[in-house]
Design an enzyme around this catalytic site. Structure first.
Site, short mmCIF file in Angstrom:
data_model
loop_
_atom_site.label_atom_id
_atom_site.label_comp_id
_atom_site.label_asym_id
_atom_site.label_seq_id
_atom_site.Cartn_x
_atom_site.Cartn_y
_atom_site.Cartn_z
N TYR A 55 0.83 -1.22 0.00
CA TYR A 55 0.00 0.00 0.00
C TYR A 55 0.86 1.27 0.00
CZ TYR A 55 -4.05 -2.96 0.39
OH TYR A 55 -5.00 -3.91 0.10
N ARG A 58 1.52 1.99 -3.57
CA ARG A 58 0.34 2.53 -4.27
C ARG A 58 0.07 3.96 -3.81
NH1 ARG A 58 -4.37 -1.57 -3.76
NH2 ARG A 58 -5.33 -0.13 -5.26
N HIS A 108 -14.58 1.11 -0.11
CA HIS A 108 -13.43 0.24 0.20
C HIS A 108 -12.30 1.00 0.89
CE1 HIS A 108 -14.69 -2.74 -3.22
NE2 HIS A 108 -15.46 -2.83 -2.17
N SER A 176 -15.59 -4.58 -13.06
CA SER A 176 -15.78 -5.91 -13.67
C SER A 176 -17.00 -6.63 -13.12
CB SER A 176 -14.53 -6.75 -13.42
OG SER A 176 -14.30 -6.86 -12.01
N ALA A 218 -13.56 5.23 -20.48
CA ALA A 218 -14.28 6.11 -19.54
C ALA A 218 -14.11 7.58 -19.93
CB ALA A 218 -13.78 5.87 -18.12
N1 APR Z 1 -12.49 2.78 -19.35
C1 APR Z 1 -13.58 2.09 -18.90
N2 APR Z 1 -13.50 0.86 -18.32
C2 APR Z 1 -12.27 0.32 -18.20
C3 APR Z 1 -11.10 0.97 -18.67
C4 APR Z 1 -11.25 2.26 -19.26
N3 APR Z 1 -10.20 2.94 -19.72
N4 APR Z 1 -10.02 0.15 -18.41
C5 APR Z 1 -10.52 -0.96 -17.83
N5 APR Z 1 -11.87 -0.87 -17.71
C6 APR Z 1 -12.79 -1.84 -17.11
C7 APR Z 1 -12.43 -3.28 -17.42
O1 APR Z 1 -13.08 -3.70 -18.59
C8 APR Z 1 -12.93 -4.03 -16.19
O2 APR Z 1 -14.28 -4.45 -16.37
O3 APR Z 1 -12.66 -1.71 -15.71
C9 APR Z 1 -12.89 -2.97 -15.08
C10 APR Z 1 -11.81 -3.18 -14.01
O4 APR Z 1 -12.14 -4.33 -13.29
P1 APR Z 1 -11.28 -4.76 -12.01
O5 APR Z 1 -9.86 -4.70 -12.32
O6 APR Z 1 -11.86 -6.06 -11.55
O7 APR Z 1 -11.55 -3.60 -10.94
P2 APR Z 1 -12.84 -3.38 -10.02
O8 APR Z 1 -14.07 -3.88 -10.65
O9 APR Z 1 -12.83 -1.96 -9.60
O10 APR Z 1 -12.47 -4.29 -8.74
C11 APR Z 1 -13.38 -4.33 -7.68
O11 APR Z 1 -11.93 -5.72 -6.39
O12 APR Z 1 -9.77 -6.19 -6.01
C12 APR Z 1 -10.89 -5.66 -5.44
O13 APR Z 1 -11.12 -4.02 -3.73
C13 APR Z 1 -10.70 -4.20 -5.06
O14 APR Z 1 -12.20 -2.33 -5.41
C14 APR Z 1 -11.64 -3.46 -6.01
C15 APR Z 1 -12.67 -4.52 -6.36
#
Ligand code: APR
Length: 232
Positions: A55, A58, A108, A176, A218
């Site tokens: 952390y 990060r 989170h 995701s 995004a």
């Molecule tokens: N624009 C839009 N969407 C995007 C982009 C972008 N430039 N780049 C990636 N993505 C999308 C991907 O397609 C994916 O569906 O963002 C998503 C990222 O997914 P994850 O990496 O799983 O992140 P997230 O969903 O935020 O994870 C949820 O999991 O690990 C834990 O606590 C952590 O808060 C986190 C939680």
């Protein structure tokens, strides 16, 4: 006509174009690190330095990145909708705030905050936590990142559910849909008869549950959607 009440959920994808790795995409954080070794209370008990270092890196990286057009568009939306916008994020970065959003619910937790497990106080924190710096309130060397780890209960869940129950539109951006309880918000909203929209680069685990799902970056999708909503 009554202004729409909107709940926006963001995930790591909204910060990807600012240069912060997501978790599960190619090159994502969970490719280089086992979440069970760096993001659980058990992992922290086993090897606090390993977790603190993860952390600390990060937190330091936040100084190298800037909010992008998607963060700025949501700050603009807050200016227009005021308290009719409820912004909840799974992200622990501070890019929403640095873009100008003033009401951001970090379900989170936050990287730039430390939590003392002795006195329970939370402190704004920008420096490393490795080396056991003393708690500014009780001087104990028991500070941990104020981040919600796997197996822990996310913050603000009651207020989030209330906002989902009362909203007219639920929008999910850059996530995701694999991590609960955030992944269930769309079902909560649909159960309440709320319109739902997903803005994401790739199909997510819940894409088919949304009334509408748009693909793209995004920084393109979010400003366009905010313009559309405000025009309407
Ligand atoms: N624009 C839009 N969407 C995007 C982009 C972008 N430039 N780049 C990636 N993505 C999308 C991907 O397609 C994916 O569906 O963002 C998503 C990222 O997914 P994850 O990496 O799983 O992140 P997230 O969903 O935020 O994870 C949820 O999991 O690990 C834990 O606590 C952590 O808060 C986190 C939680």
């Amino acid at each position: 006509m009554r202004q729409q009440r909107v709940v926006v959920l963001t995930g790591a994808g909204i910060s990807a174009e600012s240069g912060l790795a997501t978790f599960r995409d190619a090159g994502g954080l969970w490719e280089g690190h086992d979440p069970m070794v760096v993001a659980t209370p058990e992992a922290f008990a086993d090897d606090p330095d390993l977790v603190q270092r993860f952390y600390d890196e990060r937190r330091a990286a936040l100084g190298q990145v800037q909010p992008n057009a998607a963060h700025r568009a949501l700050a603009r939306l807050e200016d227009e909708l005021g308290t009719n916008l409820y912004l909840v994020t799974q992200n622990i970065d501070d890019l929403h705030e640095r873009a100008g959003s003033s009401r951001v619910h970090h379900m989170h937790g936050r990287l730039r905050a430390a939590w003392c497990t002795s006195c329970g106080e939370r402190h704004e924190w920008t420096s490393p936590l490795i080396g056991e710096p003393p708690c500014p309130s009780c001087t104990s060397a028991t500070l941990r990142p104020d981040v919600v780890w796997f197996g822990e209960v996310p913050y603000d869940m009651h207020a989030i559910h209330e906002a989902l129950w009362a909203c007219d539109l639920f929008v999910s951006i850059g996530t995701s849909g694999l991590v609960y309880p955030a992944a269930a918000f769309v079902h909560y909203a649909i159960g309440n008869g709320t319109r739902t929209l997903e803005l994401n680069l790739d199909a997510s685990d819940g894409s088919s549950d949304f009334h509408e799902s748009r693909r793209g970056r995004a920084t393109e999708l979010v400003p366009a959607w905010v313009d559309e909503l405000l025009d309407r």
